[in-house]
Design an enzyme around this catalytic site. Structure first.
Site, PDB file in Angstrom:
ATOM      1  N   ARG A 175       0.848  -1.195   0.000  1.00 46.19           N
ATOM      2  CA  ARG A 175       0.000   0.000   0.000  1.00 46.19           C
ATOM      3  C   ARG A 175       0.882   1.244   0.000  1.00 46.19           C
ATOM      4  NH1 ARG A 175      -2.382   3.023   4.633  1.00 46.19           N
ATOM      5  NH2 ARG A 175      -4.111   4.266   3.841  1.00 46.19           N
ATOM      6  N   HIS A 189      -3.024  10.837   0.616  1.00 46.60           N
ATOM      7  CA  HIS A 189      -2.737  10.512   2.018  1.00 46.60           C
ATOM      8  C   HIS A 189      -2.179  11.763   2.713  1.00 46.60           C
ATOM      9  CE1 HIS A 189      -1.403   7.157   4.962  1.00 46.60           C
ATOM     10  NE2 HIS A 189      -1.154   8.301   5.571  1.00 46.60           N
ATOM     11  N   GLU A 223      -7.957   8.296   6.035  1.00 49.06           N
ATOM     12  CA  GLU A 223      -8.398   8.837   7.331  1.00 49.06           C
ATOM     13  C   GLU A 223      -8.960  10.253   7.276  1.00 49.06           C
ATOM     14  OE1 GLU A 223      -5.231   8.476  10.186  1.00 49.06           O
ATOM     15  OE2 GLU A 223      -5.509   6.322  10.359  1.00 49.06           O
ATOM     16  N   ASN A 278      -8.046   1.634   9.296  1.00 49.54           N
ATOM     17  CA  ASN A 278      -6.782   1.740  10.021  1.00 49.54           C
ATOM     18  C   ASN A 278      -7.121   1.563  11.489  1.00 49.54           C
ATOM     19  OD1 ASN A 278      -5.689   2.386   7.570  1.00 49.54           O
ATOM     20  ND2 ASN A 278      -5.229   4.529   8.074  1.00 49.54           N
ATOM     21  N   TYR A 336      -5.471   0.903  15.419  1.00 50.52           N
ATOM     22  CA  TYR A 336      -4.315   0.804  16.304  1.00 50.52           C
ATOM     23  C   TYR A 336      -4.673   0.628  17.764  1.00 50.52           C
ATOM     24  CZ  TYR A 336      -1.448   2.722  12.468  1.00 50.52           C
ATOM     25  OH  TYR A 336      -0.801   2.920  11.279  1.00 50.52           O
ATOM     26  N   GLU A 344      -4.149  -0.375   7.768  1.00 45.05           N
ATOM     27  CA  GLU A 344      -3.019  -0.090   8.663  1.00 45.05           C
ATOM     28  C   GLU A 344      -3.253  -0.723  10.018  1.00 45.05           C
ATOM     29  OE1 GLU A 344      -2.018   4.052   9.292  1.00 45.05           O
ATOM     30  OE2 GLU A 344      -2.175   4.497   7.151  1.00 45.05           O
TER      31      GLU A 344
HETATM   32  O1  LIG Z   1      -3.871   6.941  12.950  1.00 48.06           O
HETATM   33  C1  LIG Z   1      -3.127   7.887  12.758  1.00 48.06           C
HETATM   34  C2  LIG Z   1      -2.918   8.968  13.725  1.00 48.06           C
HETATM   35  C3  LIG Z   1      -3.471   8.972  14.923  1.00 48.06           C
HETATM   36  C4  LIG Z   1      -3.310  10.028  15.910  1.00 48.06           C
HETATM   37  C5  LIG Z   1      -2.382  11.058  15.775  1.00 48.06           C
HETATM   38  C6  LIG Z   1      -2.309  12.048  16.733  1.00 48.06           C
HETATM   39  C7  LIG Z   1      -3.146  12.016  17.839  1.00 48.06           C
HETATM   40  O2  LIG Z   1      -3.078  12.991  18.807  1.00 48.06           O
HETATM   41  C8  LIG Z   1      -4.059  10.985  17.970  1.00 48.06           C
HETATM   42  C9  LIG Z   1      -4.150  10.009  16.992  1.00 48.06           C
HETATM   43  O3  LIG Z   1      -2.451   8.036  11.575  1.00 48.06           O
HETATM   44  C10 LIG Z   1      -2.230   6.925  10.740  1.00 48.06           C
HETATM   45  O4  LIG Z   1      -1.349   6.072  11.375  1.00 48.06           O
HETATM   46  C11 LIG Z   1       0.063   6.112  11.178  1.00 48.06           C
HETATM   47  C12 LIG Z   1       0.743   6.069  12.539  1.00 48.06           C
HETATM   48  O5  LIG Z   1       0.372   7.133  13.356  1.00 48.06           O
HETATM   49  C13 LIG Z   1       0.482   7.301  10.334  1.00 48.06           C
HETATM   50  O6  LIG Z   1       1.856   7.264  10.050  1.00 48.06           O
HETATM   51  C14 LIG Z   1      -0.341   7.245   9.072  1.00 48.06           C
HETATM   52  O7  LIG Z   1       0.124   8.157   8.100  1.00 48.06           O
HETATM   53  C15 LIG Z   1      -1.792   7.504   9.398  1.00 48.06           C
HETATM   54  O8  LIG Z   1      -2.592   7.018   8.322  1.00 48.06           O
END
Ligand SMILES: O=C(/C=C/c1ccc(O)cc1)O[C@@H]1O[C@H](CO)[C@@H](O)[C@H](O)[C@H]1O
Length: 476
Positions: free
Chosen positions: A63, A108, A154, A295, A297, A369
């Site tokens: 991807r 992106h 996102e 995505n 996490y 992701e």
């Molecule tokens: O999911 C997120 C970001 C979440 C987040 C950020 C800041 C906060 O304060 C809270 C949540 O981005 C995805 O997750 C990855 C790893 O982060 C990023 O590198 C990707 O580009 C993106 O698609």
């Protein structure tokens, strides 16, 4: 597994135009370590080496996203840049040569800086046409070989980071979310979101009408999908979870798949949430989706803010909720990771997949992701990162719960680890490392972490076979 400013570098080469992120990251104080994506992993020059890494892992798909500014250096204006086309042609051909399917995100987070300057980026309806044109060029020149497209990455976070919190370009916000020179945090995110939905619909409709018939590919959109648990087992907190979920991926997927915004959003936001005209509704209805990209996490606790006062939550505050990593018992929801935003809660993967499966009636799902961050600073070396047992545990745990969702009937078609390489992590700069391969940002040398070796074995099937053998022997 990668996207443009995050890994490509070579920001002034090949007649590329400046993106919103080039300009933003060059301003002092925007990234945690003062860094930018000018060089990043230098993937632009090292893509053949990187494809070798993918090949040695044994992945069957990769991807990545296309830098708008390499194809159209000035946005809609100006020419199509042959050097940009040549780069992605070479990348796509080399992937296919190795049996790796390109899985392409059209945008992106990065857009031509010019579009921010002329009309505030996603705030203007003008971007619908510009995005549609960019997408059309991509379908036309790459669509003979690219069979999987996602329009946006996102949008549910991008709108908030860019127009509610002012953390990402064009850095718009207002009180109580922050102090920015421009913006209105309670209105602009929804205007930007509306334009993203209609831009997506534009691209999908162009694909359906002009390309899909002969090219035979699939098109979807990727949303950030966190799972939530009620802070306390009260009706108020259970409803808070429902609201937070609706204000997430469904903000975009409900209009696209079901025809309008979630009713919770309409109820709470009132006239701040734009309406779709009849014509737009018809267009949405005609476009639909081939798949949903998720995505995922982390899982967090959610607490109600309608019946009790709260601090402003920068991401979920508009749903009148506040998130928390610790429960009311004072215990963390899952193991901490190197990212302050993410906790390891493997079962959240199953919950999230089942939720989207149900809400969207078995629309096929790709996990676009999922991955683990290690905290990093400039005095650390490769050896500090290669023994990444926590990443192996994290990925292994999340995959088992994904398998469980599939056993329960979810139509999950694929899974992508974020990420192949350590990368430029937006406002976190180089302070967080998500790669299966370590990158030394001085020498640009790639070194496999233990997780790379584990993932290769996993994909070969030996780990799965051992596990199944053990399960079978337990059954006997
Ligand atoms: O999911 C997120 C970001 C979440 C987040 C950020 C800041 C906060 O304060 C809270 C949540 O981005 C995805 O997750 C990855 C790893 O982060 C990023 O590198 C990707 O580009 C993106 O698609």
């Amino acid at each position: 597994m990668a996207e443009i400013i995050a890994i490509e570098g070579a920001y002034l080469e090949g007649n590329r135009g400046l993106s919103n992120w080039d300009v933003f990251a060059h301003k002092p104080g925007t990234t945690e370590d003062g860094s930018n994506g000018d060089t990043a992993d230098d993937h632009y020059h090292r893509y053949m080496e990187d494809i070798e890494l993918m090949h040695s892992l044994g992945v069957n798909s990769y991807r990545f996203s296309i830098a708008w500014t390499r194809i159209l250096p000035r946005g809609r204006f100006g020419h199509i840049n042959p050097e940009g086309i040549a780069f992605y042609n070479a990348l796509i051909d080399a992937l296919i040569e190795k049996g790796i399917q390109p899985f392409v995100t059209i945008s992106h987070y990065d857009n031509p800086h010019e579009l921010d300057k002329i009309y505030g980026g996603w705030l203007s309806p003008g971007i619908q046409k510009d995005f549609g044109y960019f997408a059309e060029v991509c379908f036309k020149v790459f669509g003979d070989r690219v069979k999987f497209w996602t329009t946006l990455n996102e949008p549910n976070l991008l709108t908030k980071f860019s127009y509610m919190d002012g953390w990402y370009p064009p850095a718009h916000c207002s009180q109580p979310f922050g102090n920015c020179a421009f913006g209105n945090s309670s209105v602009e995110p929804y205007i930007a979101g509306h334009n993203m939905i209609l831009s997506h619909a534009n691209a999908v409709s162009i694909y359906r009408n002009k390309f899909q018939g002969k090219q035979g590919g699939h098109i979807g959109i990727t949303v950030s999908s966190r799972w939530y648990e009620p802070f306390q087992n009260t009706t108020a907190d259970i409803l808070a979870v429902e609201r937070a979920l609706s204000f997430g991926g469904p903000w975009f997927l409900d209009p696209i798949i079901l025809g309008d915004y979630p009713s919770e959003m309409r109820r709470i936001l009132g006239p701040s949430l734009p309406e779709f005209t009849l014509k737009q509704k018809k267009k949405l209805q005609a476009t639909k989706l081939d798949f949903i990209g998720l995505n995922h996490y982390t899982t967090l606790y959610m607490k109600d803010c309608i019946f009790s006062p709260c601090e402003v939550d920068p991401i979920d505050g508009d749903a009148r909720v506040v998130s928390s990593a610790t429960g009311h018992d004072g215990v963390l929801i899952g193991e901490a990771t190197g990212s302050p935003h993410f906790y390891s809660v493997p079962y959240g993967m199953e919950q999230v997949v089942m939720y989207y499966k149900q809400r969207y009636n078995y629309t096929p799902i790709y996990i676009t992701e999922n991955g683990y961050a290690q905290a990093s600073n400039s005095s650390m070396s490769a050896e500090d990162f290669t023994n990444d047992t926590q990443r192996v545990d994290y990925i292994c745990g999340y995959l088992s719960f994904l398998a469980s969702a599939i056993r329960k009937g979810a139509d999950v078609r694929g899974y992508f680890v974020w990420s192949l390489l350590d990368n430029f992590e937006w406002t976190s700069g180089y302070t967080q490392r998500f790669g299966l391969y370590h990158v030394d940002f001085k020498t640009l040398k790639r070194t496999p972490k233990m997780s790379a070796k584990w993932y290769r074995k996993f994909l070969k099937g030996s780990i799965l076979r051992t596990r199944l053998r053990n399960q079978n022997s337990q059954l006997q």
